[in-house]
Design an enzyme around this catalytic site. Structure first.
Site, mmCIF file in Angstrom:
data_model
loop_
_atom_site.group_PDB
_atom_site.id
_atom_site.type_symbol
_atom_site.label_atom_id
_atom_site.label_comp_id
_atom_site.label_asym_id
_atom_site.label_seq_id
_atom_site.Cartn_x
_atom_site.Cartn_y
_atom_site.Cartn_z
ATOM 1 N N ASP A 30 -2.599 -4.173 -18.539
ATOM 2 C CA ASP A 30 -1.533 -3.162 -18.633
ATOM 3 C C ASP A 30 -1.561 -2.436 -19.972
ATOM 4 O O ASP A 30 -0.524 -2.183 -20.600
ATOM 5 C CB ASP A 30 -0.154 -3.814 -18.378
ATOM 6 C CG ASP A 30 -0.064 -4.388 -16.981
ATOM 7 O OD1 ASP A 30 -0.754 -3.876 -16.085
ATOM 8 O OD2 ASP A 30 0.689 -5.359 -16.791
ATOM 9 N N ARG A 76 -14.453 -14.884 -11.608
ATOM 10 C CA ARG A 76 -13.909 -13.520 -11.616
ATOM 11 C C ARG A 76 -15.046 -12.508 -11.702
ATOM 12 O O ARG A 76 -15.027 -11.469 -11.045
ATOM 13 C CB ARG A 76 -12.976 -13.392 -12.824
ATOM 14 C CG ARG A 76 -12.041 -12.215 -12.763
ATOM 15 C CD ARG A 76 -11.093 -12.202 -13.939
ATOM 16 N NE ARG A 76 -10.136 -13.296 -13.969
ATOM 17 C CZ ARG A 76 -9.090 -13.421 -13.159
ATOM 18 N NH1 ARG A 76 -8.879 -12.528 -12.222
ATOM 19 N NH2 ARG A 76 -8.275 -14.444 -13.274
ATOM 20 N N HIS A 91 1.607 1.019 -13.083
ATOM 21 C CA HIS A 91 2.377 -0.152 -13.496
ATOM 22 C C HIS A 91 3.865 0.191 -13.398
ATOM 23 O O HIS A 91 4.280 1.265 -13.854
ATOM 24 C CB HIS A 91 2.014 -0.534 -14.934
ATOM 25 C CG HIS A 91 2.750 -1.751 -15.404
ATOM 26 N ND1 HIS A 91 2.452 -3.019 -14.947
ATOM 27 C CD2 HIS A 91 3.796 -1.888 -16.255
ATOM 28 C CE1 HIS A 91 3.277 -3.881 -15.511
ATOM 29 N NE2 HIS A 91 4.106 -3.230 -16.311
ATOM 30 N N GLY A 123 0.771 -1.239 0.000
ATOM 31 C CA GLY A 123 0.000 0.000 0.000
ATOM 32 C C GLY A 123 0.801 1.288 0.000
ATOM 33 O O GLY A 123 0.293 2.328 0.408
ATOM 34 N N MET A 133 -3.428 -6.986 -7.356
ATOM 35 C CA MET A 133 -2.799 -8.043 -8.143
ATOM 36 C C MET A 133 -3.805 -9.081 -8.649
ATOM 37 O O MET A 133 -3.555 -10.286 -8.609
ATOM 38 C CB MET A 133 -1.690 -8.709 -7.315
ATOM 39 C CG MET A 133 -0.625 -7.736 -6.831
ATOM 40 S SD MET A 133 0.067 -6.640 -8.112
ATOM 41 C CE MET A 133 1.361 -7.679 -8.747
ATOM 42 N N ARG A 134 -4.934 -8.615 -9.139
ATOM 43 C CA ARG A 134 -5.928 -9.497 -9.744
ATOM 44 C C ARG A 134 -6.249 -8.979 -11.135
ATOM 45 O O ARG A 134 -6.368 -7.763 -11.331
ATOM 46 C CB ARG A 134 -7.244 -9.485 -8.945
ATOM 47 C CG ARG A 134 -7.165 -10.008 -7.554
ATOM 48 C CD ARG A 134 -7.015 -11.509 -7.484
ATOM 49 N NE ARG A 134 -8.097 -12.236 -8.143
ATOM 50 C CZ ARG A 134 -8.030 -13.530 -8.462
ATOM 51 N NH1 ARG A 134 -6.938 -14.215 -8.204
ATOM 52 N NH2 ARG A 134 -9.044 -14.128 -9.038
ATOM 53 N N LEU A 174 -8.834 -8.138 -13.995
ATOM 54 C CA LEU A 174 -10.231 -7.703 -13.925
ATOM 55 C C LEU A 174 -11.014 -8.285 -15.087
ATOM 56 O O LEU A 174 -10.479 -8.469 -16.187
ATOM 57 C CB LEU A 174 -10.291 -6.175 -13.986
ATOM 58 C CG LEU A 174 -9.640 -5.456 -12.805
ATOM 59 C CD1 LEU A 174 -9.566 -3.957 -13.087
ATOM 60 C CD2 LEU A 174 -10.404 -5.719 -11.517
ATOM 61 N N ASN A 220 1.669 3.014 -2.615
ATOM 62 C CA ASN A 220 1.008 3.931 -3.563
ATOM 63 C C ASN A 220 -0.301 4.452 -2.987
ATOM 64 O O ASN A 220 -0.651 5.619 -3.199
ATOM 65 C CB ASN A 220 0.794 3.249 -4.910
ATOM 66 C CG ASN A 220 2.042 3.308 -5.771
ATOM 67 O OD1 ASN A 220 2.434 4.384 -6.225
ATOM 68 N ND2 ASN A 220 2.700 2.171 -5.943
ATOM 69 N N ASN A 269 -4.615 2.733 -13.299
ATOM 70 C CA ASN A 269 -3.702 1.732 -12.737
ATOM 71 C C ASN A 269 -2.294 2.289 -12.759
ATOM 72 O O ASN A 269 -1.943 3.046 -13.668
ATOM 73 C CB ASN A 269 -3.763 0.456 -13.598
ATOM 74 C CG ASN A 269 -2.807 -0.613 -13.103
ATOM 75 O OD1 ASN A 269 -2.737 -0.900 -11.896
ATOM 76 N ND2 ASN A 269 -2.051 -1.216 -14.005
HETATM 77 C C1 GAR Z 1 3.901 -1.124 -7.158
HETATM 78 O O1 GAR Z 1 5.236 -1.110 -7.583
HETATM 79 C C2 GAR Z 1 2.959 -1.143 -8.336
HETATM 80 O O2 GAR Z 1 3.427 -0.405 -9.422
HETATM 81 C C3 GAR Z 1 2.927 -2.624 -8.657
HETATM 82 O O3 GAR Z 1 2.912 -3.255 -7.416
HETATM 83 C C4 GAR Z 1 3.566 -2.440 -6.449
HETATM 84 C C5 GAR Z 1 2.617 -2.233 -5.299
HETATM 85 O O4 GAR Z 1 3.265 -1.555 -4.258
HETATM 86 N N1 GAR Z 1 1.784 -2.952 -9.439
HETATM 87 C C6 GAR Z 1 1.752 -3.946 -10.316
HETATM 88 O O5 GAR Z 1 2.706 -4.660 -10.545
HETATM 89 C C7 GAR Z 1 0.422 -4.115 -11.010
HETATM 90 N N2 GAR Z 1 0.536 -5.026 -12.078
HETATM 91 P P1 GAR Z 1 2.428 -0.804 -3.159
HETATM 92 O O6 GAR Z 1 1.406 -1.815 -2.616
HETATM 93 O O7 GAR Z 1 3.436 -0.418 -2.118
HETATM 94 O O8 GAR Z 1 1.746 0.368 -3.788
#
Ligand code: GAR
Length: 208
Positions: free
Chosen positions: A146, A66, A110, A13, A91-92, A94, A15, A108
């Site tokens: 993505d 899903r 990435h 979390g 991380m699912r 959609l 972000n 999102n």
């Molecule tokens: C982040 O680096 C985000 O960009 C990535 O997971 C991490 C989550 O970190 N997202 C993906 O890979 C989505 N496909 P966080 O929980 O600390 O924000």
């Protein structure tokens, strides 16, 4: 009026934290009204609670499909009056129906400069590919993984001494800048989609 935001998370979390911090500014055009995690007990839920934001855990394992899982998330988001959805380390995959329902209202983050390195293990793959620039992308979500019009990108150098962890840390710093910027653009109504491109209007429009 601030736009009401729902954030979907699965883990750490950081972000989400960047978005919470941005939303703490009284003049920021959005507020987070709900955080949904598909995984119980993750740190992201603690961060939301500490900020006084409502949380819901919807464990994906409890659903037959899903589509059924996404329908439950959709219900919770709508009940909270959510207008914009942010995926923050969610991380699912959609379902197409959910992505369509929130088209141009869901973003999102990435950890790569899309369209390079879609999917997982982006930092390892960037090092293996020998790219000299890597980074992060915030984009509108479409049914394709993505994919979708790009709102904000930030680049960092890939250094000779980098391993996956040092590169990930350098990118993550930029993620925390990029995500609030992108949410601001969307919340201010400054994003216009033309085909694959998101065109950003310079000045905020009157969309209150
Ligand atoms: C982040 O680096 C985000 O960009 C990535 O997971 C991490 C989550 O970190 N997202 C993906 O890979 C989505 N496909 P966080 O929980 O600390 O924000």
């Amino acid at each position: 009026m601030k736009k009401k935001v729902g954030v979907l998370v699965s883990g750490r979390g950081s972000n989400l934290q960047a978005l919470l911090d941005a939303c703490a500014d009284p003049v920021f055009p959005a507020e987070i009204v709900l955080v949904i995690s598909n995984v119980p007990g993750v740190h992201a839920l603690e961060r939301a609670k500490r900020a006084g934001v409502a949380t819901t855990v919807i464990p994906h394992k409890g659903f037959a499909s899903r589509e059924a899982f996404d329908a439950e998330m959709d219900k919770a988001l709508r009940a909270a009056g959510v207008e914009i959805v942010c995926l923050a380390g969610f991380m699912r995959l959609l379902s197409a129906g959910f992505a369509e329902a929130w088209r141009e209202r869901m973003i999102n983050i990435h950890p790569a400069l899309l369209p390079s390195f879609k999917g997982l293990h982006t930092h390892r793959r960037a090092i293996e590919a020998g790219v000299k620039l890597h980074g992060c992308t915030v984009h509108l979500v479409t049914p394709d993984l993505d994919d979708g019009p790009i709102l904000v990108q930030k680049a960092v150098p890939v250094l000779a001494a980098d391993d996956e962890d040092t590169l990930a840390a350098r990118v993550l710093e930029q993620e925390h800048l990029a995500y609030p910027q992108a949410l601001r653009l969307l919340a201010e109504g400054r994003v216009r989609v033309e085909g694959n491109r998101a065109l950003i209007d310079d000045a905020p429009t009157d969309n209150a």
